[in-house]
Design a protein around this motif. Structure first.
Motif, PDB file in Angstrom:
ATOM      1  N   GLU A 172       0.766  -1.167   0.504  1.00 39.34           N
ATOM      2  CA  GLU A 172      -0.115   0.448   0.218  1.00 39.34           C
ATOM      3  C   GLU A 172       1.070   0.985   0.318  1.00 39.34           C
ATOM      4  OE1 GLU A 172      -3.444   0.317   0.190  1.00 39.34           O
ATOM      5  OE2 GLU A 172      -3.918  -1.561   0.197  1.00 39.34           O
ATOM      6  N   ASP A 173       0.401   2.318  -0.777  1.00 37.95           N
ATOM      7  CA  ASP A 173       1.223   3.913  -0.449  1.00 37.95           C
ATOM      8  C   ASP A 173       0.055   4.454  -0.971  1.00 37.95           C
ATOM      9  OD1 ASP A 173       3.177   5.313  -0.704  1.00 37.95           O
ATOM     10  OD2 ASP A 173       3.769   4.521  -2.726  1.00 37.95           O
ATOM     11  N   SER A 174       0.535   5.453   0.052  1.00 36.39           N
ATOM     12  CA  SER A 174      -0.359   6.653  -0.069  1.00 36.39           C
ATOM     13  C   SER A 174       0.274   8.160  -0.802  1.00 36.39           C
ATOM     14  CB  SER A 174      -0.613   7.523   1.564  1.00 36.39           C
ATOM     15  OG  SER A 174       0.949   7.569   1.694  1.00 36.39           O
ATOM     16  N   PHE A 175      -0.420   9.320  -1.133  1.00 33.82           N
ATOM     17  CA  PHE A 175       0.319  10.474  -1.365  1.00 33.82           C
ATOM     18  C   PHE A 175       0.876  11.398  -0.775  1.00 33.82           C
ATOM     19  CE2 PHE A 175      -2.768   8.265  -5.087  1.00 33.82           C
ATOM     20  CZ  PHE A 175      -2.267   8.647  -6.228  1.00 33.82           C
ATOM     21  N   GLY A 270      -7.546   8.142   0.840  1.00 32.67           N
ATOM     22  CA  GLY A 270      -6.900   7.235   1.354  1.00 32.67           C
ATOM     23  C   GLY A 270      -5.699   6.258   0.477  1.00 32.67           C
ATOM     24  N   SER A 271      -5.188   5.727   0.640  1.00 35.59           N
ATOM     25  CA  SER A 271      -3.745   4.305   0.143  1.00 35.59           C
ATOM     26  C   SER A 271      -4.381   4.115  -0.806  1.00 35.59           C
ATOM     27  CB  SER A 271      -3.518   3.786   1.714  1.00 35.59           C
ATOM     28  OG  SER A 271      -3.747   3.139   2.200  1.00 35.59           O
ATOM     29  N   PHE A 272      -3.487   3.939  -1.954  1.00 33.77           N
ATOM     30  CA  PHE A 272      -3.745   2.876  -2.758  1.00 33.77           C
ATOM     31  C   PHE A 272      -3.489   1.497  -2.668  1.00 33.77           C
ATOM     32  CE2 PHE A 272      -0.337   6.064  -3.695  1.00 33.77           C
ATOM     33  CZ  PHE A 272       0.375   5.430  -4.657  1.00 33.77           C
ATOM     34  N   PRO A 273      -3.360   0.347  -3.572  1.00 33.61           N
ATOM     35  CA  PRO A 273      -2.831  -0.756  -3.323  1.00 33.61           C
ATOM     36  C   PRO A 273      -2.310  -0.337  -5.024  1.00 33.61           C
ATOM     37  CG  PRO A 273      -5.462  -1.040  -4.844  1.00 33.61           C
ATOM     38  CD  PRO A 273      -5.182   0.298  -3.801  1.00 33.61           C
TER      39      PRO A 273
END
Length: 305
Positions: A172-175, A270-273
């Motif tokens: 998972e990551d986020s911006f 939100g975070s993204f996969p």
């Protein structure tokens, strides 16, 4: 279709290679056969299917509509046959398959050094080709059998059209926002975020953006002053300018700060996969399964996920 003889079944892998390579010589190399043998097989296939299958066009041979219709059922049939005849234990050291993967330079930076090291050590005869396709093109290429694996962020997987695809989460990551501190203070406000020009990273001109979709839901829109296809090129465009880059936080970890500063987004997102995805026809392919495991191990080794 004309009468199919048992011996004609051996032509199906040749048809698969021809559609994938769109070139007789390259298909012959891929199959380890002579060019005349592949040309002869193509002639027989044209007779069997009562269709030219591949015709000369710009850049080489182009599949006919009939050939494109055959891609999915052909791939599924051959994958099933291969799963039946494969040895129970997969020998990575002897695997000489050639796999085509799509990933952005962001994914390549994170995964490729460890992945390539694993492949060279454990499957030295395996060959990899990496391309960087936009989201829509990558999904279409998976469906058509043009590539074997796509690594990235693919919201389309949640849509009905993605039912033939399988995926596995890598991390998972986020911006976050990157900007020049001489132009703006930290943290950046929503007001300044919306009034400043932006750098947008997208491989294809019309790829969806989670950032712009989230802003649209809030009734806002940002101005895209510069769009580039590579994550690695974007941060240097911010340095010394009034531009803001909204990017995956992990892609900013290696940036030499100087005047550059990182800030959380000034709005909720939100975070993204980040996933690897493949067509279900590859599900029982032992070599493909080994490669998927290697990609997952590369993510774990690099990020500790």
């Amino acid at each position: 279709m004309n009468n199919l003889q048992p011996s004609d079944l051996s032509l199906l892998p040749i048809l698969e290679a021809l559609i994938a390579e769109r070139h007789i010589s390259r298909a012959a190399i891929r199959l380890n056969r002579s060019q005349p043998a592949v040309s002869h097989a193509l002639a027989r296939l044209r007779d069997l299917f009562n269709d030219p299958l591949l015709v000369r066009g710009e850049g080489g041979l182009q599949p006919t509509a009939r050939a494109l219709q055959l891609v999915e059922p052909l791939g599924e049939a051959l994958a099933l046959i291969r799963s039946l005849v494969d040895q129970p234990t997969f020998d990575a050291e002897r695997c000489d398959r050639h796999f085509r993967l799509s990933m952005s330079d962001y994914g390549a930076t994170i995964l490729l050094p460890t992945l390539v090291s694993q492949v060279r050590q454990m499957a030295p005869q395996m060959n990899l080709s990496i391309v960087s396709y936009g989201r829509e093109r990558a999904i279409a290429a998976l469906m058509d059998g043009e590539i074997d694996l796509a690594v990235g962020v693919y919201p389309v997987l949640k849509q009905p059209g993605g039912r033939d695809l399988r995926s596995a989460l890598l991390f998972e990551d986020s911006f976050a926002c990157l900007f020049d501190a001489e132009q703006e203070g930290t943290p950046i406000s929503l007001e300044h975020y919306l009034t400043r020009p932006h750098v947008r990273v997208a491989v294809a001109l019309h790829d969806d953006s989670e950032v712009d979709d989230a802003l649209a839901r809030l009734g806002h829109k940002r101005r895209i002053a510069v769009q580039v296809p590579h994550w690695s090129a974007a941060p240097d465009l911010v340095r010394g300018t009034d531009l803001i880059l909204t990017a995956a936080r992990r892609s900013l970890d290696h940036i030499v700060p100087g005047n550059l500063r990182c800030s959380p987004l000034p709005f909720q997102l939100g975070s993204f996969p980040f996933v690897q995805t493949w067509h279900r026809r590859r599900e029982r392919d032992a070599a493909h399964g080994w490669l998927r495991d290697a990609v997952a191990n590369a993510a774990t080794s690099r990020l500790g996920t």
